[in-house]
Design a protein around this motif. Structure first.
Motif, PDB file in Angstrom:
ATOM      1  N   MET A   1      53.323  30.554  38.674  1.00 11.97           N
ATOM      2  CA  MET A   1      52.804  31.282  39.611  1.00 11.97           C
ATOM      3  C   MET A   1      52.676  32.520  39.030  1.00 11.97           C
ATOM      4  SD  MET A   1      51.665  29.186  42.200  1.00 11.97           S
ATOM      5  CE  MET A   1      51.504  30.518  43.243  1.00 11.97           C
ATOM      6  N   TYR A   2      51.218  33.303  39.516  1.00 11.65           N
ATOM      7  CA  TYR A   2      51.261  34.653  39.149  1.00 11.65           C
ATOM      8  C   TYR A   2      51.897  35.636  40.377  1.00 11.65           C
ATOM      9  CZ  TYR A   2      47.970  33.478  35.469  1.00 11.65           C
ATOM     10  OH  TYR A   2      47.308  32.917  34.480  1.00 11.65           O
ATOM     11  N   ASP A   3      52.039  34.975  41.488  1.00 13.38           N
ATOM     12  CA  ASP A   3      52.472  35.881  42.615  1.00 13.38           C
ATOM     13  C   ASP A   3      53.810  35.167  43.173  1.00 13.38           C
ATOM     14  OD1 ASP A   3      50.089  37.564  42.848  1.00 13.38           O
ATOM     15  OD2 ASP A   3      49.060  35.576  43.349  1.00 13.38           O
ATOM     16  N   TYR A   4      54.461  36.011  44.095  1.00 20.57           N
ATOM     17  CA  TYR A   4      55.655  35.277  44.823  1.00 20.57           C
ATOM     18  C   TYR A   4      55.134  34.056  45.796  1.00 20.57           C
ATOM     19  CZ  TYR A   4      59.275  34.999  48.278  1.00 20.57           C
ATOM     20  OH  TYR A   4      60.411  34.759  48.964  1.00 20.57           O
ATOM     21  N   ASN A   5      55.808  32.833  45.525  1.00 16.48           N
ATOM     22  CA  ASN A   5      55.378  31.790  46.126  1.00 16.48           C
ATOM     23  C   ASN A   5      55.357  31.377  47.708  1.00 16.48           C
ATOM     24  OD1 ASN A   5      53.935  29.134  46.050  1.00 16.48           O
ATOM     25  ND2 ASN A   5      55.669  28.201  44.921  1.00 16.48           N
ATOM     26  N   VAL A   6      54.836  32.523  48.290  1.00 17.90           N
ATOM     27  CA  VAL A   6      54.828  32.372  49.888  1.00 17.90           C
ATOM     28  C   VAL A   6      53.522  32.827  50.337  1.00 17.90           C
ATOM     29  CG1 VAL A   6      55.791  32.708  52.204  1.00 17.90           C
ATOM     30  CG2 VAL A   6      57.552  32.172  50.405  1.00 17.90           C
TER      31      VAL A   6
ATOM     32  N   ASP B   1      37.373  28.318  42.583  1.00 15.43           N
ATOM     33  CA  ASP B   1      38.473  28.528  43.580  1.00 15.43           C
ATOM     34  C   ASP B   1      38.607  27.147  44.144  1.00 15.43           C
ATOM     35  OD1 ASP B   1      39.039  31.177  43.105  1.00 15.43           O
ATOM     36  OD2 ASP B   1      37.284  31.833  44.121  1.00 15.43           O
ATOM     37  N   LEU B   2      39.567  27.020  44.675  1.00 17.08           N
ATOM     38  CA  LEU B   2      39.873  26.031  45.872  1.00 17.08           C
ATOM     39  C   LEU B   2      39.974  26.621  47.102  1.00 17.08           C
ATOM     40  CD1 LEU B   2      42.415  23.674  44.228  1.00 17.08           C
ATOM     41  CD2 LEU B   2      40.093  23.019  44.355  1.00 17.08           C
ATOM     42  N   MET B   3      39.125  25.915  48.053  1.00 11.49           N
ATOM     43  CA  MET B   3      39.646  26.295  49.604  1.00 11.49           C
ATOM     44  C   MET B   3      40.266  25.439  50.279  1.00 11.49           C
ATOM     45  SD  MET B   3      38.411  28.265  51.956  1.00 11.49           S
ATOM     46  CE  MET B   3      37.374  29.423  51.235  1.00 11.49           C
ATOM     47  N   LEU B   4      41.143  25.798  51.030  1.00  8.47           N
ATOM     48  CA  LEU B   4      41.832  24.941  52.109  1.00  8.47           C
ATOM     49  C   LEU B   4      41.191  25.214  53.604  1.00  8.47           C
ATOM     50  CD1 LEU B   4      44.355  22.913  52.854  1.00  8.47           C
ATOM     51  CD2 LEU B   4      45.676  24.794  53.065  1.00  8.47           C
TER      52      LEU B   4
ATOM     53  N   ASN C   1      40.799  27.064  63.930  1.00  5.44           N
ATOM     54  CA  ASN C   1      40.411  26.597  62.622  1.00  5.44           C
ATOM     55  C   ASN C   1      40.926  27.761  61.675  1.00  5.44           C
ATOM     56  OD1 ASN C   1      37.813  27.007  60.337  1.00  5.44           O
ATOM     57  ND2 ASN C   1      38.648  25.194  60.559  1.00  5.44           N
ATOM     58  N   TYR C   2      41.713  27.266  60.648  1.00  9.06           N
ATOM     59  CA  TYR C   2      42.154  28.271  59.545  1.00  9.06           C
ATOM     60  C   TYR C   2      41.661  27.963  58.199  1.00  9.06           C
ATOM     61  CZ  TYR C   2      46.219  28.694  62.925  1.00  9.06           C
ATOM     62  OH  TYR C   2      46.993  28.705  64.206  1.00  9.06           O
ATOM     63  N   TRP C   3      41.827  29.036  57.239  1.00 14.94           N
ATOM     64  CA  TRP C   3      41.270  28.736  55.961  1.00 14.94           C
ATOM     65  C   TRP C   3      42.020  29.783  55.126  1.00 14.94           C
ATOM     66  CZ3 TRP C   3      38.356  31.086  59.746  1.00 14.94           C
ATOM     67  CH2 TRP C   3      37.813  32.443  59.198  1.00 14.94           C
ATOM     68  N   MET C   4      42.018  29.414  53.878  1.00 10.44           N
ATOM     69  CA  MET C   4      42.645  30.096  52.719  1.00 10.44           C
ATOM     70  C   MET C   4      41.976  29.753  51.469  1.00 10.44           C
ATOM     71  SD  MET C   4      46.512  28.900  52.240  1.00 10.44           S
ATOM     72  CE  MET C   4      46.833  30.062  50.696  1.00 10.44           C
ATOM     73  N   THR C   5      41.929  30.652  50.451  1.00 14.27           N
ATOM     74  CA  THR C   5      41.590  30.336  49.010  1.00 14.27           C
ATOM     75  C   THR C   5      42.960  30.379  48.323  1.00 14.27           C
ATOM     76  OG1 THR C   5      39.572  31.584  49.424  1.00 14.27           O
ATOM     77  CG2 THR C   5      40.483  31.147  47.053  1.00 14.27           C
ATOM     78  N   LEU C   6      43.043  29.281  47.701  1.00 10.45           N
ATOM     79  CA  LEU C   6      44.349  29.049  46.962  1.00 10.45           C
ATOM     80  C   LEU C   6      44.498  29.929  45.821  1.00 10.45           C
ATOM     81  CD1 LEU C   6      44.561  26.606  48.707  1.00 10.45           C
ATOM     82  CD2 LEU C   6      45.220  25.110  46.652  1.00 10.45           C
ATOM     83  N   PRO C   7      45.605  30.248  45.640  1.00 10.28           N
ATOM     84  CA  PRO C   7      45.905  31.420  44.379  1.00 10.28           C
ATOM     85  C   PRO C   7      45.862  30.604  42.952  1.00 10.28           C
ATOM     86  CG  PRO C   7      48.135  30.499  45.371  1.00 10.28           C
ATOM     87  CD  PRO C   7      47.180  30.102  46.505  1.00 10.28           C
ATOM     88  N   LYS C   8      45.560  31.352  41.730  1.00 13.77           N
ATOM     89  CA  LYS C   8      45.456  30.883  40.832  1.00 13.77           C
ATOM     90  C   LYS C   8      46.920  30.253  40.289  1.00 13.77           C
ATOM     91  CE  LYS C   8      41.056  31.978  40.173  1.00 13.77           C
ATOM     92  NZ  LYS C   8      40.094  30.717  40.291  1.00 13.77           N
ATOM     93  N   VAL C   9      46.873  29.718  39.361  1.00 13.89           N
ATOM     94  CA  VAL C   9      47.929  29.303  38.525  1.00 13.89           C
ATOM     95  C   VAL C   9      48.013  29.319  37.109  1.00 13.89           C
ATOM     96  CG1 VAL C   9      48.686  27.507  40.526  1.00 13.89           C
ATOM     97  CG2 VAL C   9      47.328  26.682  38.516  1.00 13.89           C
ATOM     98  N   LYS C  10      49.263  29.486  36.441  1.00 11.50           N
ATOM     99  CA  LYS C  10      49.481  29.648  35.170  1.00 11.50           C
ATOM    100  C   LYS C  10      49.093  28.552  34.304  1.00 11.50           C
ATOM    101  CE  LYS C  10      52.779  33.141  35.499  1.00 11.50           C
ATOM    102  NZ  LYS C  10      54.037  33.859  35.110  1.00 11.50           N
ATOM    103  N   ARG C  11      49.276  27.229  34.692  1.00 12.91           N
ATOM    104  CA  ARG C  11      49.439  26.154  33.735  1.00 12.91           C
ATOM    105  C   ARG C  11      48.556  24.803  34.359  1.00 12.91           C
ATOM    106  NH1 ARG C  11      54.882  24.521  31.481  1.00 12.91           N
ATOM    107  NH2 ARG C  11      53.867  22.472  31.509  1.00 12.91           N
ATOM    108  N   SER C  12      48.458  23.890  33.739  1.00  7.17           N
ATOM    109  CA  SER C  12      47.651  22.785  33.985  1.00  7.17           C
ATOM    110  C   SER C  12      48.834  22.049  34.792  1.00  7.17           C
ATOM    111  CB  SER C  12      46.858  22.071  33.096  1.00  7.17           C
ATOM    112  OG  SER C  12      47.745  21.585  31.970  1.00  7.17           O
ATOM    113  N   GLY C  13      48.302  20.995  35.274  1.00  9.65           N
ATOM    114  CA  GLY C  13      49.284  19.749  35.852  1.00  9.65           C
ATOM    115  C   GLY C  13      48.855  19.335  37.361  1.00  9.65           C
ATOM    116  N   ASN C  14      49.946  18.564  37.942  1.00  7.47           N
ATOM    117  CA  ASN C  14      49.742  18.111  39.375  1.00  7.47           C
ATOM    118  C   ASN C  14      50.111  19.147  40.471  1.00  7.47           C
ATOM    119  OD1 ASN C  14      48.421  15.885  38.631  1.00  7.47           O
ATOM    120  ND2 ASN C  14      50.256  14.598  38.865  1.00  7.47           N
TER     121      ASN C  14
END
Length: 427
Positions: free
Chosen positions: A109-114, A72-75, A132-145
């Motif tokens: 995206m797998y989810d609504y993008n908000v 996972d990516l943590m913001l 201090n805020y934090w969130m785990t980034l949602p998964k994405v379907k494809r590779s890329g920037n």
């Protein structure tokens, strides 16, 4: 006859709608805006985006992860405000050059993008109040920037900051080789990266045109090498070779980074000359730096320009880490070029906030930055043909390198990341 007429009209309407959608996508793709790691508001404090690896100091790791894995990516970020705010985030898919791709949200995206950012905590016992805020980034379907963009009040036009991340698939094999420069004039200062890409796992029609590579040094985008062309294409072996002889694949080795420790503000940390504690402000004055252009190379363990947040105050916790005004001071004659203090702490940006001002009374360049308690690497950069004039550059310097391989086939609408590797220079 009437049925044929209606059918033709429907086909025509469908064609018009398709052309309209493609034109909208084309306009969006051709806008030319390059998304960078950037803050747009002074109330944004420290921002960290990193893979959750459950290891020490994982926040210093680069936000590049494999697709389809459990990583996972943590913001995590601070807002220098008194109260919690209504914040949202969205994901933007980008091409290899960090312009927005033509893909719509449903394609990556797998989810609504908000995404509402609901996890937060208030600072405790700090002079500078923050949330201090934090969130785990949602998964994405494809590779890329990708860009994670955070904004206020459900208003995408009120952007607070952007952060880049990369998702890769391992469709090619990368074989790098590190060496000092093959150019005689740069041999003592530069590091050279030769490499091969084996792409037998992909259906490639035109390897010269369909692949792009990016070379990075110390997780930096500001001095990345792009647009390298292969020096040899072996179609029979499905292999690309990058062995340049005119320094196209050279980085300045640079020097080991300068550093300072502000994990404690009740007394002086390493390379801190003085600390000033006031009721509504904390200041740390660093030891006056000297030019290193005439010094000999000395190997010192550093963090390759990174930083980590921590406080060593007695009994203090993470939320008790305070913000300190850090003052930089570089003894030097005045130059005709702009001078900056940079590092991961300010996203390596050369702008008004990192620009140093020459003080003719102290005969030194000076700057300040509001930083959260922690341990920091930094360097001085000259906006000239010799940016390492203050630091010097040696081929022996230990640096971290990354190779990112992008691929876009004839029918692809956006660039994929089909290969990634990282390694350290050792001489």
């Amino acid at each position: 006859m009437k049925i044929d007429y209606i059918g033709n009209r429907l086909k025509m309407c469908g064609l018009i709608m398709l052309c309209f959608v493609m034109c909208c996508q084309h306009v969006r793709a051709q806008s030319g805006k390059v998304y960078e790691n950037q803050k747009f508001h002074d109330q944004v404090g420290v921002v960290q985006l990193y893979p959750v690896l459950n290891v020490g100091n994982e926040e210093m790791e680069t936000p590049i992860i494999p697709i389809g894995q459990t990583t996972d990516l943590m913001l995590r970020f601070d807002m220098l405000t008194v109260e919690y705010e209504n914040l949202q985030a969205k994901i933007i898919h980008c091409n290899a050059d960090w312009t927005q791709s033509v893909l719509n949200d449903m394609e990556f995206m797998y989810d609504y993008n908000v995404f509402d950012i609901r996890d937060y905590e208030y600072s405790i016992n700090t002079v500078e109040l923050y949330v201090n805020y934090w969130m785990t980034l949602p998964k994405v379907k494809r590779s890329g920037n990708y860009i994670i963009q955070v904004y206020r009040d459900s208003r995408p036009d009120k952007v607070l900051f952007n952060r880049r991340f990369v998702v890769f698939e391992q469709g090619v094999n990368i074989q790098p080789k590190m060496r000092s420069s093959t150019s005689v004039q740069y041999r003592v200062n530069n590091q050279q990266i030769d490499f091969e890409i084996a792409y037998s796992g992909l259906q490639v029609n035109n390897p010269m045109a369909e692949f792009k590579v990016v070379l990075r040094q110390n997780n930096r985008w500001d001095n990345a090498i792009v647009n390298l062309r292969p020096t040899n294409v072996n179609r029979a072996a499905s292999k690309l070779e990058y062995r340049h002889f005119n320094s196209e694949n050279n980085f300045k080795g640079g020097n080991e980074f300068r550093f300072f420790d502000i994990r404690v503000h009740t007394f002086r940390g390493m390379n801190v000359a003085a600390v000033k504690n006031e009721e509504k402000r904390l200041d740390a004055f660093l030891v006056r730096d000297k030019i290193r252009s005439q010094a000999v190379y000395s190997q010192v363990r550093d963090m390759n320009g990174a930083f980590f947040i921590a406080t060593n105050e007695s009994g203090a916790r993470y939320l008790e880490a305070d913000y300190i005004h850090v003052h930089f001071d570089l003894i030097s004659p005045e130059t005709n070029d702009e001078v900056y203090v940079i590092g991961a702490f300010n996203d390596w940006r050369k702008d008004d906030k990192s620009r140093m001002i020459y003080n003719r009374q102290t005969l030194s360049y000076q700057a300040s930055a509001l930083l959260k308690q922690g341990f920091y690497d930094y360097m001085y950069w000259v906006d000239s043909d010799n940016p390492y004039w203050f630091e010097n550059s040696y081929y022996q310097t230990e640096n971290k390198y990354e190779i990112i391989v992008y691929y876009r086939g004839f029918t692809d609408l956006a660039d994929k990341v089909v290969g990634y590797t990282s390694f350290t220079s050792e001489f």
